[in-house]
Write a protein that holds these residues in place. Structure first.
Motif, PDB file in Angstrom:
ATOM      1  N   GLU A   1     -27.268  83.657  30.848  1.00 35.40           N
ATOM      2  CA  GLU A   1     -27.558  82.565  31.767  1.00 35.40           C
ATOM      3  C   GLU A   1     -26.263  82.128  32.452  1.00 35.40           C
ATOM      4  OE1 GLU A   1     -30.549  81.266  32.519  1.00 35.40           O
ATOM      5  OE2 GLU A   1     -31.500  82.725  31.187  1.00 35.40           O
ATOM      6  N   ASP A   2     -26.179  82.363  33.752  1.00 29.70           N
ATOM      7  CA  ASP A   2     -24.998  81.959  34.520  1.00 29.70           C
ATOM      8  C   ASP A   2     -25.244  80.677  35.303  1.00 29.70           C
ATOM      9  OD1 ASP A   2     -23.636  84.137  33.589  1.00 29.70           O
ATOM     10  OD2 ASP A   2     -23.925  85.341  35.383  1.00 29.70           O
TER      11      ASP A   2
ATOM     12  N   GLN B   1     -28.635  77.742  36.753  1.00 26.88           N
ATOM     13  CA  GLN B   1     -30.044  77.419  36.838  1.00 26.88           C
ATOM     14  C   GLN B   1     -30.654  78.231  37.982  1.00 26.88           C
ATOM     15  OE1 GLN B   1     -30.797  73.325  37.658  1.00 26.88           O
ATOM     16  NE2 GLN B   1     -33.005  73.549  37.518  1.00 26.88           N
ATOM     17  N   TYR B   2     -31.667  79.033  37.661  1.00 28.35           N
ATOM     18  CA  TYR B   2     -32.326  79.851  38.687  1.00 28.35           C
ATOM     19  C   TYR B   2     -33.287  78.996  39.493  1.00 28.35           C
ATOM     20  CZ  TYR B   2     -30.648  84.205  36.640  1.00 28.35           C
ATOM     21  OH  TYR B   2     -29.856  85.228  36.195  1.00 28.35           O
TER      22      TYR B   2
ATOM     23  N   HIS C   1     -34.999  80.718  41.949  1.00 27.45           N
ATOM     24  CA  HIS C   1     -36.015  81.771  42.079  1.00 27.45           C
ATOM     25  C   HIS C   1     -35.541  82.980  41.295  1.00 27.45           C
ATOM     26  CE1 HIS C   1     -38.944  84.569  43.681  1.00 27.45           C
ATOM     27  NE2 HIS C   1     -37.947  85.392  43.997  1.00 27.45           N
ATOM     28  N   ARG C   2     -36.408  83.566  40.501  1.00 27.38           N
ATOM     29  CA  ARG C   2     -36.047  84.749  39.726  1.00 27.38           C
ATOM     30  C   ARG C   2     -37.020  85.869  40.100  1.00 27.38           C
ATOM     31  NH1 ARG C   2     -33.968  84.264  33.816  1.00 27.38           N
ATOM     32  NH2 ARG C   2     -32.417  85.869  34.106  1.00 27.38           N
TER      33      ARG C   2
ATOM     34  N   GLU D   1     -36.354  91.170  34.360  1.00 23.37           N
ATOM     35  CA  GLU D   1     -35.422  91.508  33.291  1.00 23.37           C
ATOM     36  C   GLU D   1     -36.145  91.623  31.960  1.00 23.37           C
ATOM     37  OE1 GLU D   1     -32.373  88.565  33.261  1.00 23.37           O
ATOM     38  OE2 GLU D   1     -31.425  89.326  35.065  1.00 23.37           O
TER      39      GLU D   1
END
Length: 154
Positions: free
Chosen positions: A82-83, A85-86, A88-89, A93
């Motif tokens: 986790e880099d 807050q997404y 949109h993903r 994965e």
């Protein structure tokens, strides 16, 4: 709607096709088809095949390729990174496991991962003793030759 096929009439008139008929029955019972990750199967030569899978986002260490007898299993699992807050993903994965039923004498000869495409090369290698051979026919005056398999020295 699924229809169950009965292969029992074929067993009455065929010998040695048990494995093929079992494979057809297994294919008929297969679980719901999941089409992720997408893949292609290409015949590249008379005895050569290639499976190409789109595995964007997976590194070599995230992928496992295993062959056990006539089954090829390809699986992938990414460690959660986790880099931020997404918002949109869209890049999948999720872990996956794809299985391929292989014919007798088909072996994996190589695999590579380039630009998000996993390529697995396969080759059918028929042993010499299973390849067709010519049998000589004895004539009236000639002595009959005995056909023997080559002996292996231990």
């Amino acid at each position: 709607m699924r229809t169950t096929l009965d292969f029992s009439p074929l067993f009455r008139s065929s010998i040695g096709f048990d494995r093929m008929l079992d494979a057809l029955e297994t294919a008929n019972r297969v679980e719901p088809f999941d089409n992720w990750p997408p893949y292609d199967i290409v015949k590249t030569g008379e005895d050569d095949y290639r499976i190409t899978m789109a595995v964007a986002g997976f590194a070599e260490g995230d992928l496992t390729i295993a062959q056990e007898q006539n089954m090829l299993a390809v699986s992938g699992e990414r460690a959660g990174e986790e880099d931020g807050q997404y918002l949109h993903r869209g890049i999948a994965e999720r872990a996956f496991r794809r299985r391929f039923e292989l014919a007798d004498h088909v072996k994996v000869v190589g695999a590579s991962l380039v630009n998000g495409l996993l390529t697995i090369d396969l080759k059918r290698e028929i042993p010499e003793e299973m390849k067709p051979r010519r049998i000589e026919i004895a004539t009236d005056g000639a002595q009959m030759k005995r056909v023997e398999a080559p002996r292996q020295v231990a």
